[in-house]
Design a protein around this motif. Structure first.
Motif, PDB file in Angstrom:
ATOM      1  N   ARG A 156     -35.546 -19.262  -9.372  1.00 43.76           N
ATOM      2  CA  ARG A 156     -36.942 -19.414  -9.798  1.00 43.76           C
ATOM      3  C   ARG A 156     -37.142 -20.810 -10.365  1.00 43.76           C
ATOM      4  O   ARG A 156     -36.430 -21.231 -11.272  1.00 43.76           O
ATOM      5  CB  ARG A 156     -37.317 -18.354 -10.837  1.00 43.76           C
ATOM      6  N   MET A 157     -38.115 -21.535  -9.824  1.00 45.36           N
ATOM      7  CA  MET A 157     -38.386 -22.910 -10.246  1.00 45.36           C
ATOM      8  C   MET A 157     -39.765 -22.986 -10.890  1.00 45.36           C
ATOM      9  O   MET A 157     -40.740 -22.432 -10.374  1.00 45.36           O
ATOM     10  CB  MET A 157     -38.343 -23.870  -9.045  1.00 45.36           C
ATOM     11  N   TRP A 158     -39.826 -23.697 -12.015  1.00 44.26           N
ATOM     12  CA  TRP A 158     -41.092 -23.950 -12.718  1.00 44.26           C
ATOM     13  C   TRP A 158     -41.407 -25.439 -12.610  1.00 44.26           C
ATOM     14  O   TRP A 158     -40.680 -26.270 -13.132  1.00 44.26           O
ATOM     15  CB  TRP A 158     -40.990 -23.525 -14.174  1.00 44.26           C
ATOM     16  N   ILE A 159     -42.498 -25.747 -11.920  1.00 44.72           N
ATOM     17  CA  ILE A 159     -42.836 -27.124 -11.565  1.00 44.72           C
ATOM     18  C   ILE A 159     -44.136 -27.525 -12.261  1.00 44.72           C
ATOM     19  O   ILE A 159     -45.130 -26.780 -12.226  1.00 44.72           O
ATOM     20  CB  ILE A 159     -42.977 -27.259 -10.035  1.00 44.72           C
ATOM     21  N   TYR A 160     -44.121 -28.694 -12.885  1.00 43.20           N
ATOM     22  CA  TYR A 160     -45.286 -29.187 -13.640  1.00 43.20           C
ATOM     23  C   TYR A 160     -45.837 -30.452 -12.992  1.00 43.20           C
ATOM     24  O   TYR A 160     -45.084 -31.348 -12.603  1.00 43.20           O
ATOM     25  CB  TYR A 160     -44.879 -29.491 -15.086  1.00 43.20           C
ATOM     26  N   SER A 161     -47.154 -30.510 -12.898  1.00 47.05           N
ATOM     27  CA  SER A 161     -47.818 -31.716 -12.401  1.00 47.05           C
ATOM     28  C   SER A 161     -48.974 -32.077 -13.333  1.00 47.05           C
ATOM     29  O   SER A 161     -49.572 -31.201 -13.965  1.00 47.05           O
ATOM     30  CB  SER A 161     -48.358 -31.500 -10.987  1.00 47.05           C
ATOM     31  N   HIS A 162     -49.272 -33.358 -13.426  1.00 49.13           N
ATOM     32  CA  HIS A 162     -50.395 -33.811 -14.251  1.00 49.13           C
ATOM     33  C   HIS A 162     -51.695 -33.133 -13.821  1.00 49.13           C
ATOM     34  O   HIS A 162     -52.528 -32.766 -14.641  1.00 49.13           O
ATOM     35  CB  HIS A 162     -50.541 -35.337 -14.123  1.00 49.13           C
ATOM     36  N   HIS A 163     -51.862 -32.935 -12.500  1.00 50.06           N
ATOM     37  CA  HIS A 163     -53.035 -32.237 -12.005  1.00 50.06           C
ATOM     38  C   HIS A 163     -52.788 -31.824 -10.552  1.00 50.06           C
ATOM     39  O   HIS A 163     -51.973 -32.426  -9.849  1.00 50.06           O
ATOM     40  CB  HIS A 163     -54.302 -33.106 -12.081  1.00 50.06           C
ATOM     41  N   ILE A 164     -53.495 -30.798 -10.122  1.00 48.01           N
ATOM     42  CA  ILE A 164     -53.503 -30.373  -8.722  1.00 48.01           C
ATOM     43  C   ILE A 164     -54.959 -30.092  -8.351  1.00 48.01           C
ATOM     44  O   ILE A 164     -55.550 -29.132  -8.847  1.00 48.01           O
ATOM     45  CB  ILE A 164     -52.649 -29.111  -8.487  1.00 48.01           C
ATOM     46  N   TYR A 165     -55.538 -30.937  -7.514  1.00 40.84           N
ATOM     47  CA  TYR A 165     -56.931 -30.774  -7.107  1.00 40.84           C
ATOM     48  C   TYR A 165     -57.097 -30.718  -5.576  1.00 40.84           C
ATOM     49  O   TYR A 165     -57.775 -29.874  -5.055  1.00 40.84           O
ATOM     50  CB  TYR A 165     -57.797 -31.941  -7.609  1.00 40.84           C
ATOM     51  N   ARG A 166     -56.465 -31.661  -4.875  1.00 38.89           N
ATOM     52  CA  ARG A 166     -56.784 -31.902  -3.463  1.00 38.89           C
ATOM     53  C   ARG A 166     -56.544 -30.654  -2.601  1.00 38.89           C
ATOM     54  O   ARG A 166     -55.500 -30.026  -2.679  1.00 38.89           O
ATOM     55  CB  ARG A 166     -55.973 -33.075  -2.919  1.00 38.89           C
ATOM     56  N   GLN A 167     -57.526 -30.358  -1.759  1.00 43.41           N
ATOM     57  CA  GLN A 167     -57.432 -29.177  -0.906  1.00 43.41           C
ATOM     58  C   GLN A 167     -56.264 -29.262   0.066  1.00 43.41           C
ATOM     59  O   GLN A 167     -55.578 -28.267   0.310  1.00 43.41           O
ATOM     60  CB  GLN A 167     -58.742 -29.001  -0.108  1.00 43.41           C
ATOM     61  N   GLU A 168     -56.023 -30.462   0.628  1.00 42.06           N
ATOM     62  CA  GLU A 168     -54.927 -30.578   1.596  1.00 42.06           C
ATOM     63  C   GLU A 168     -53.574 -30.374   0.935  1.00 42.06           C
ATOM     64  O   GLU A 168     -52.643 -29.831   1.537  1.00 42.06           O
ATOM     65  CB  GLU A 168     -54.969 -31.932   2.321  1.00 42.06           C
ATOM     66  N   LEU A 169     -53.463 -30.783  -0.341  1.00 40.72           N
ATOM     67  CA  LEU A 169     -52.217 -30.574  -1.075  1.00 40.72           C
ATOM     68  C   LEU A 169     -52.026 -29.093  -1.384  1.00 40.72           C
ATOM     69  O   LEU A 169     -50.925 -28.549  -1.220  1.00 40.72           O
ATOM     70  CB  LEU A 169     -52.228 -31.384  -2.367  1.00 40.72           C
ATOM     71  N   ARG A 170     -53.088 -28.436  -1.815  1.00 40.50           N
ATOM     72  CA  ARG A 170     -53.006 -27.002  -2.101  1.00 40.50           C
ATOM     73  C   ARG A 170     -52.656 -26.223  -0.840  1.00 40.50           C
ATOM     74  O   ARG A 170     -51.871 -25.273  -0.875  1.00 40.50           O
ATOM     75  CB  ARG A 170     -54.320 -26.507  -2.699  1.00 40.50           C
ATOM     76  N   LYS A 171     -53.232 -26.616   0.285  1.00 41.14           N
ATOM     77  CA  LYS A 171     -52.916 -25.940   1.552  1.00 41.14           C
ATOM     78  C   LYS A 171     -51.437 -26.110   1.889  1.00 41.14           C
ATOM     79  O   LYS A 171     -50.773 -25.160   2.330  1.00 41.14           O
ATOM     80  CB  LYS A 171     -53.780 -26.506   2.680  1.00 41.14           C
ATOM     81  N   LYS A 172     -50.914 -27.309   1.664  1.00 43.65           N
ATOM     82  CA  LYS A 172     -49.503 -27.559   1.935  1.00 43.65           C
ATOM     83  C   LYS A 172     -48.617 -26.682   1.060  1.00 43.65           C
ATOM     84  O   LYS A 172     -47.620 -26.121   1.515  1.00 43.65           O
ATOM     85  CB  LYS A 172     -49.192 -29.045   1.685  1.00 43.65           C
ATOM     86  N   ILE A 173     -48.987 -26.532  -0.202  1.00 41.48           N
ATOM     87  CA  ILE A 173     -48.223 -25.713  -1.140  1.00 41.48           C
ATOM     88  C   ILE A 173     -48.204 -24.262  -0.685  1.00 41.48           C
ATOM     89  O   ILE A 173     -47.142 -23.622  -0.618  1.00 41.48           O
ATOM     90  CB  ILE A 173     -48.812 -25.832  -2.557  1.00 41.48           C
TER      91      ILE A 173
END
Length: 291
Positions: A156-173
């Motif tokens: 189990r991995m817990w990953i932190y980012s300053h922000h997540i907004y972009r639709q293409e990035l969310r789709k990739k995730i």
């Protein structure tokens, strides 16, 4: 005479046309819908910003049993003047065998003449050289299945980012998590948090894919490994990969610079036996409101 970015991108599109003719069936050649058009727009007007690096996947059937091996391709803007990023993966391969396969693939590609298109060559090499690795993997699995009390590990991995907004990035995730049979969640907004759980090799592959080529302000804050003699599915805290969005506050203007309600997020974590992770992610102890 120095080769220009425009000339390199023209060659990349030429190679894509060749690959499409080699792999015309649905699902054999996968590329983002706007990837090729964005390069074509740049070639028509090279004064604009560079398009995203071209990224695509080729699904190959190996051997009589047609075992799936996927070649993932990421092309720097100056490819073929510089080497492509190639990665072959298969659910039928153990992590070590997959590493060995990719080490040999990289060695072969590095032996080719610099400046030549080489993805077609890489495809043929994977076709010709994957079978021994797949056979060894199958033999190893058969031997392991005969052992008593074989243990599996949930990662189990817990990953932190300053922000997540972009639709293409969310789709990739989300696409990557689904493909790798990972459960967990993605908290959209500011800050952004991702949790994935599943087999270790799949979590490692997810981490490799989403942070490449250059996602700034992202880090893996915490990792949990839990061993079991049963199925790892019994250890999962999440039953799917959730799109997590809470009440937000802040500026809803052009920058979408809004902050997630971390109180609601803490409550969500506690509901999933993970309240201790709040302090790991944010450096402060989480406290729920009395309201």
């Amino acid at each position: 005479m120095a080769v220009t970015v425009k000339e390199c991108l023209e060659l990349q599109l030429l190679e894509v046309e060749m690959l499409l003719s080699m792999f015309p069936k649905r699902g054999e050649f996968s590329v983002e819908a706007d990837a090729v058009p964005s390069i074509q727009r740049y070639l028509r007007n090279a004064d604009g910003a560079l398009p995203p690096q071209l990224e695509y996947r080729i699904a190959l059937d190996i051997g009589e049993e047609k075992v799936k091996v996927e070649l993932q391709v990421l092309l720097p803007h100056m490819y073929p003047q510089v080497a492509p990023q190639l990665f072959a993966r298969s659910d039928a391969l153990h992590r070590q065998q997959q590493l060995q396969l990719n080490t040999r693939l990289a060695s072969h590609i590095s032996s080719l003449d610099s400046g030549d298109l080489c993805v077609c060559e890489a495809v043929q090499w994977v076709k010709d050289n994957s079978l021994p690795f797949l056979e060894n993997s199958k033999a190893s699995s058969e031997c392991a299945s005969k052992e008593v009390g074989i243990k599996e590990m949930l990662h189990r991995m817990w990953i932190y980012s300053h922000h997540i907004y972009r639709q293409e990035l969310r789709k990739k995730i989300f696409d990557c998590a689904k493909k790798l049979n990972l459960t967990g969640f993605c908290l959209t907004g500011k800050p952004g948090v991702i949790c994935v759980e599943g087999l270790r090799e799949n979590c490692d592959e997810f981490w490799r894919v989403i942070r490449y080529p250059n996602w700034k302000h992202i880090s893996c804050k915490h990792v949990e490994n839990i061993e079991t003699e049963g199925s790892i599915d019994n250890l999962r805290l999440f039953h799917s990969f959730e799109d997590l969005q809470f009440q937000a506050h802040g500026d809803y203007g052009l920058r979408n610079d809004y902050h997630m309600d971390l109180g609601q997020f803490l409550e969500f974590l506690k509901q999933h036996q993970s309240g201790h992770v709040f302090q790991i992610l944010f450096g402060v102890e989480g406290k729920l409101s009395d309201n």
